[in-house]
Design an enzyme around this catalytic site. Structure first.
Site, short mmCIF file in Angstrom:
data_model
loop_
_atom_site.label_atom_id
_atom_site.label_comp_id
_atom_site.label_asym_id
_atom_site.label_seq_id
_atom_site.Cartn_x
_atom_site.Cartn_y
_atom_site.Cartn_z
N THR A 85 39.97 31.32 36.78
CA THR A 85 38.89 32.03 36.11
C THR A 85 37.54 31.58 36.61
OG1 THR A 85 37.88 32.45 33.93
CG2 THR A 85 38.97 30.34 34.24
N ASP B 140 43.98 35.96 35.88
CA ASP B 140 42.58 35.89 35.49
C ASP B 140 42.51 35.65 33.99
OD1 ASP B 140 39.76 36.17 35.61
OD2 ASP B 140 39.94 38.27 35.04
#
Length: 1175
Positions: A645, A363
């Site tokens: 993301t 992430d």
């Protein structure tokens, strides 16, 4: 309904459309919608035993599995969530109910800072125009607040319980799905239909912020909410070694059966030929034929040779894994003191898998970055600010010892803001007009909302963190944004409060990539302020700005080279007559229905021309500590990092360059942005042809690999490439017809960044790599939106960050900072894999060697199932004599220390290729054991044949032969262990030497007269040790067998090290050269580089906020009344004047003059002077 998590009703039909009625539970129950209770645990009371039995039996020969059953304790966290309380409107009263009892169609009340219970249709709120502010960190990882607004027809209900109870609106909407960014439905109320979209929906997982209360209608509950639809499924994770062991154990069972069949046939033949000669004094019982004897012999040898099956191996493996897990828990170098967070191994079964990682899926927000934007540098009128110089003009690196600028002269400054270049604040104090205009633009051109709960205590609510950083910077440098109304902006300039009339906001969108405001200052002059991407601003500059543009571009390239996010600033003075005509046109276009957006863009283009360049800002999206170094180390270890993301493309791309994931030296960075499957497919073909122009772009995976489908091999590529994928394009790329093209393209790139992805898409990307690549994957994240990805990967790592503990609770390992990942993999993971492989090789070697001696002895004992060793030695061999030495090696061994592991990340590559333990390594081990067993049987046999003692007595008896053989065996396997061990510790030495001492102590004790007299049948080898081990020829035989067993190993290692050394051999040679002391780590020098790539802050801005500001819908409660713009709690400052440490500081070393007109012209004024100080 469900009972203990088990569905007790038949499977309902697939839902095509959701229909519900407010305040009508009986109507809604008829559709059998899911309740609001959730279940994330792996088992329930009914499925616990059978599912665990099934999972444990996947480990073939795991006879002790009952001791390893551990129920993953997620029921407690589920119960905690399900038992939260919320106010539900039932029977015209607000009642406190548990979350699990909330049903579809209920109306619930949420209060500030409360979690959203289910997926809700917003009905009304406490804020003006029925707005609510929510934080969506658990859904998309973004911590900035978002705005939602109720329909006017429901907003009029307010908090009147009677009106809400009478509300009977009917909703028709899409069925449950995982799409977080869209919603489609209609509300029918009082005969009217109202469209519903995502801006009117509050999703479970959000948190209500800065909103007193709101009411919502439950649309989806529990497992049907979008949050739970995006949660991955808990799976039982096993390592690649576990999978390999299953295959090997099957092979071993087959080999055991083969040996027993051979020996049974041998027994049958022996009974038919030689056995008949013994029937005279050993008559056979009736019916006992040679065939029946062979049958009994088969099962007898199954028992005798059972040590070839590694039953005890599984117990030892779990002990080793447990020990290596403790090393992770105890590692102080992975402890984050700031948060008091140690590293934690939340599982003990995956340690060696950490040494085989090929793909890391990460992430961005909260994992790579801190999600904190800071104003770092700027360029104003051709002069760069932000760097620190010494008195000789040399640039200094900023450290914790660097003195920051003192903003104590500004009573409204944000105490958290830090800046180090004193020259900029001096330019402000000296009333430099360009610098003043620069910060005035930052204070006026934005959509930030200010909140002042106490006099002088300002807090900003920005829809993007970088916009908040710019307004905060202006605030600290004396241009304080204080409040706004739909038609005005109030700021405090140099201690004086000024009100600007806000005439128009030219809002941002993805095409314009800029934002402008038109204001009238208190003196009545009009000016347009604009900020945006430099390429866009430069196209609209006046021709007189050419030279300034060149200098500013050079500064921006330097800023971008340091990974900063740059933004160009410009302004334009407007004529009142021209603006009046433009305003009239703007009003006409705004109220038209025909191509309104396109016509507005044309109007904006018309007025945003002939701009005057002011300069540029440089914002740092602060990375977590050590992120660039960690990614660089992982790349050297041939570990590919993919960033998945929910952020916008430009933001993610900038971070990619900042953290060394993307580099300027790359040959090309491909961008997938197609809006259809065919467009994406064509972009993939173009990328493939660019990377491998001479080859066909068709994907040709290798042959099948069991249930994993086909394996796509790694393909070499000339050059380095990167890949950036938009969220909508990723959806097409993951389709079955395109996924192989996408995977092939992505795997040929050094770095991959996927933007605007949903939690489910993150998991799908991970599963795609797992399916077609024979590689181990790791996913790392810190938010609830990363849970599905963490569950999908072979190994999940959670970071305890700002977004809660959801990722940690679902992870296999957890720590506080991304930088600890390199230590987890390159040190703990590599050591664990190396130790486990050494253990397996040695375990099979010692057990096979032990067992094969029985096999050879069978040919000399008439296949009678006679054991070659003493029964006590057979019992104690694995339990006492060889247990602790191999455990010591498996827990303490290391080829190089952690420092050398970081110096040479390439040491990690053999683990990815399974070079230390594989089927090939296993069969090599089996051949080595076969050779050793031949030596250990026939050398002692030949040495004992027709041999007598020194005193002429016979020594060639069964007991003496057994003692000699087992002693030779123990010395041989102990020497082999010593050759395997790279790192000798006091514990290892004690275990090895102690095992030999224990062997002789036990042997002399059990072969003593006292033990024989006590239990003659149990200790028949009386006196054998004392009579045999005092003979020189016995010790000579032991020495000879030890040499012959170890000679091939030493010879092969010497030849391979000299002729084709591995990376381990090369590093070990360096270690020996350095006398086991690693050299000091090279100091990383900061290299200033320039770049033509610039990330724009404007890209991270969201469209539509300008309309909210000018309409007043964004406004909060009225600001506090104040008598002075300077008054601050506890301060009595009445004027804005230089004071504090920075007041006496001059970068030139000369005294400062209080009179601006006496200051000589500097480089700040060399391009342009603004004569009107009011602007």
């Amino acid at each position: 309904m469900s009972f203990f998590g088990v569905e007790c009703v038949g499977k309902k039909e697939r839902e095509l459309e959701r229909k519900l009625r407010a305040n009508d539970r009986e109507f809604n129950l008829s559709f059998r919608y899911a309740t609001n209770a959730i279940k994330t645990s792996k088992y329930n009371p009914f499925t616990f035993l059978p599912m665990n039995l099934f999972e444990q039996f996947q480990r073939i020969a795991n006879a002790y599995f009952l001791f390893l059953l551990v129920l993953q304790n997620r029921h407690r966290s589920d119960n905690q969530v399900n038992n939260r309380k919320v106010k539900v409107l039932i029977d015209r009263k607000l009642r406190s109910e548990k979350w699990m009892d909330v049903q579809v169609g209920d109306i619930i009340k949420l209060e500030n800072n409360q979690f959203v219970t289910a997926d809700l249709l917003l009905l009304s709120s406490s804020e003006p125009l029925d707005l609510v502010y929510i934080e969506t960190a658990e859904l998309d990882g973004e911590t900035n607040l978002k705005v939602r607004q109720a329909l006017t027809v429901t907003g009029d209900l307010g908090e009147d319980v009677e009106k809400l109870a009478d509300f009977n609106g009917e909703v028709r909407c899409e069925p449950p799905n995982n799409r977080l960014d869209r919603f489609a439905g209609t509300l029918t109320h009082a005969g009217q239909k109202y469209p519903l979209d995502n801006e009117k929906i509050l999703l479970r997982g959000c948190t209500l912020r800065n909103t007193g209360w709101c009411f919502g209608l439950v649309l989806f509950g529990g497992p049907e909410t979008k949050l739970m639809q995006n949660c991955g499924k808990s799976t039982f994770k096993r390592t690649s070694i576990d999978h390999l062991m299953n295959v090997l154990v099957l092979c071993i069972f087959g080999f055991l059966a083969l040996m027993c069949v051979i020996l049974a046939i041998g027994n049958c033949l022996w009974e038919l030929k030689a056995g008949s000669q013994f029937t005279a004094f050993l008559p056979r019982q009736d019916g006992n034929s040679a065939g029946f004897s062979a049958f009994l012999t088969f099962w007898s040898y199954v028992i005798i040779l059972n040590t070839v099956v590694p039953i005890s191996l599984y117990v030892s493996v779990e002990i080793i894994r447990l020990g290596n897990s403790f090393y992770i828990d105890w590692d102080r170098k992975m402890y984050h003191s700031r948060n008091d967070t140690p590293a934690q191994a939340r599982t003990t079964t995956l340690n060696e898998e950490l040494g085989q990682i090929k793909y890391v899926f990460s992430d961005k927000t909260g994992t790579l970055t801190q999600n904190i934007m800071t104003f770092n540098k700027c360029s104003v009128n051709g002069k760069s600010y932000g760097d620190v110089f010494d008195y000789s003009g040399q640039r200094l690196d900023i450290s914790e010892h660097t003195e920051p600028v003192d903003f104590s002269f500004n009573p409204l400054a944000d105490p958290r803001f830090v800046f180090y270049d004193h020259a900029l604040v001096e330019a402000v104090k000296l009333e430099n007009p360009e610098v003043h205009t620069f910060f005035r633009l930052l204070a006026l051109c934005h959509t930030v909302m200010a909140e002042e709960k106490k006099e002088g205590e300002l807090s900003y609510q920005a829809q993007s963190p970088d916009e908040g950083a710019l307004v905060t910077a202006a605030r600290n440098f004396g241009f304080v944004f204080r409040s706004r109304t739909p038609d005005s902006v109030s700021i405090v300039e140099m201690g004086k409060e000024r009100r600007y009339e806000l005439l128009a906001i030219l809002d941002f969108n993805n095409v314009r990539k800029r934002m402008s405001v038109i204001v009238r200052n208190p003196e009545g002059k009009l000016r347009l302020y604009c900020k945006g991407a430099d390429t866009i601003i430069y196209e609209r500059l006046h021709q007189s700005c050419g030279k300034l543009m060149e200098v500013t571009t050079e500064h921006m390239n330097e800023f971008a080279g340091e990974g900063l996010r740059t933004l160009a600033l410009a302004y334009k003075d407007l004529d009142q007559e021209y603006f009046s005509r433009w305003k009239q046109q703007h009003h006409e276009v705004s109220t038209s229905l025909d191509d309104r957006d396109g016509r507005l863009d044309e109007l904006y283009e018309e007025i945003e021309t002939d701009l005057q360049l002011l300069g540029a800002t440089a914002i740092e999206d602060k990375l977590q500590d050590g992120v660039p170094q960690t990614i660089e180390q992982l790349a050297k270890a041939d570990i590919k990092v993919w960033v998945l993301t929910g952020d916008k493309q430009e933001t993610a791309e900038n971070i990619g360059y900042s953290c060394n994931l993307l580099r300027e030296e790359m040959d090309e960075v491909f961008v997938l942005s197609g809006n259809s499957a065919e467009d994406v497919r064509q972009e993939l073909r173009n990328a493939l042809s660019s990377m491998k122009p001479s080859e066909d772009s068709a994907v040709r995976p290798d042959g099948p690999l069991g249930k994993r489908g086909k394996v796509m091999p790694d393909e070499p590529v000339n050059g380095e490439y990167g890949l950036i994928v938009n969220g909508h394009s990723l959806a097409f790329a993951l389709e079955r017809s395109t996924e192989l093209d996408f995977l092939r393209t992505a795997c040929m790139c050094k770095a991959v960044i996927c933007c605007r992805v949903t939690p489910l898409q993150k998991a799908q990307v991970v599963q795609l790599v797992k399916k077609y690549k024979q590689a181990v994957t790791l996913a790392i994240g810190d938010g609830a939106n990363d849970v599905s990805m963490i569950k999908a990967a072979h190994i999940g790592v959670g970071i305890s960050g700002q977004e809660g503990m959801q990722a940690v609770l679902s992870s296999d390992y957890s720590f506080a900072q991304f930088r600890f990942l390199q230590r987890l993999l390159l040190v703990h993971g590599r050591w664990s894999y190396l130790r486990m492989c050494k253990f397996l090789r040695y375990f099979f070697y010692k057990n096979f060697t032990f067992t094969f001696v029985h096999f050879w002895f069978a040919f000399f004992c008439g296949f009678s199932a006679q054991t070659v060793y003493d029964e006590w030695f057979i019992t104690l061999y694995n339990l006492v004599y060889t247990a602790l030495p191999v455990l010591g090696m498996s827990l303490f061994d290391q080829d190089v220390n952690d420092g050398w592991s970081f110096q040479h990340p390439q040491l990690y590559v053999p683990g990815q290729l399974n070079l230390y333990f594989s089927k090939k390594a296993f069969f090599k081990c089996a051949l080595h054991s076969c050779y050793s067993s031949l030596v250990l049987f026939f050398i002692p046999y030949a040495a004992m044949h027709d041999t007598v003692r020194d005193d002429g007595k016979d020594v060639a008896d069964y007991q003496s032969f057994a003692l000699l053989t087992q002693t030779c065996l123990l010395f041989a396997v102990t020497i082999q262990l010593g050759l395997e061990m790279s790192y000798w510790t006091a514990v290892n030495t004690l275990f090895v030497s102690g095992s030999l001492v224990m062997y002789f102590a036990v042997t002399f004790t059990m072969y003593s007269n006292g033990m024989f007299l006590a239990l003659p049948s149990a200790f028949p080898f009386v006196g054998t040790a004392r009579n045999s081990l005092n003979q020189p020829n016995i010790w000579l035989t032991i020495l000879l067998t030890s040499i012959l067993c170890s000679l091939p190993v030493v010879t092969c290692r010497f030849l391979f090290t000299q002729l084709c050394p591995t990376i381990n051999d090369k590093v070990m040679f360096k270690v020996r050269q350095a006398k086991t002391t690693p050299p000091p780590l090279p100091r990383r020098t900061r290299i200033r580089r320039t770049s033509s790539r610039r990330s724009g802050y404007a890209f991270s801005h969201a469209q539509g906020y300008g309309d909210l500001v000018t309409s007043g819908r964004f406004l909060r409660r009225p600001a506090l009344s104040r008598s002075s713009g300077l008054a601050h709690a506890g301060r009595s400052t009445t004027s804005f004047s230089p004071m504090g440490r920075s007041a006496g500081y001059s970068p030139t070393g000369r005294p400062q003059s209080a009179k601006v007109q006496d200051v000589e012209v500097t480089s700040l004024q060399m391009y342009r002077s603004i004569r009107d100080p009011a602007l």
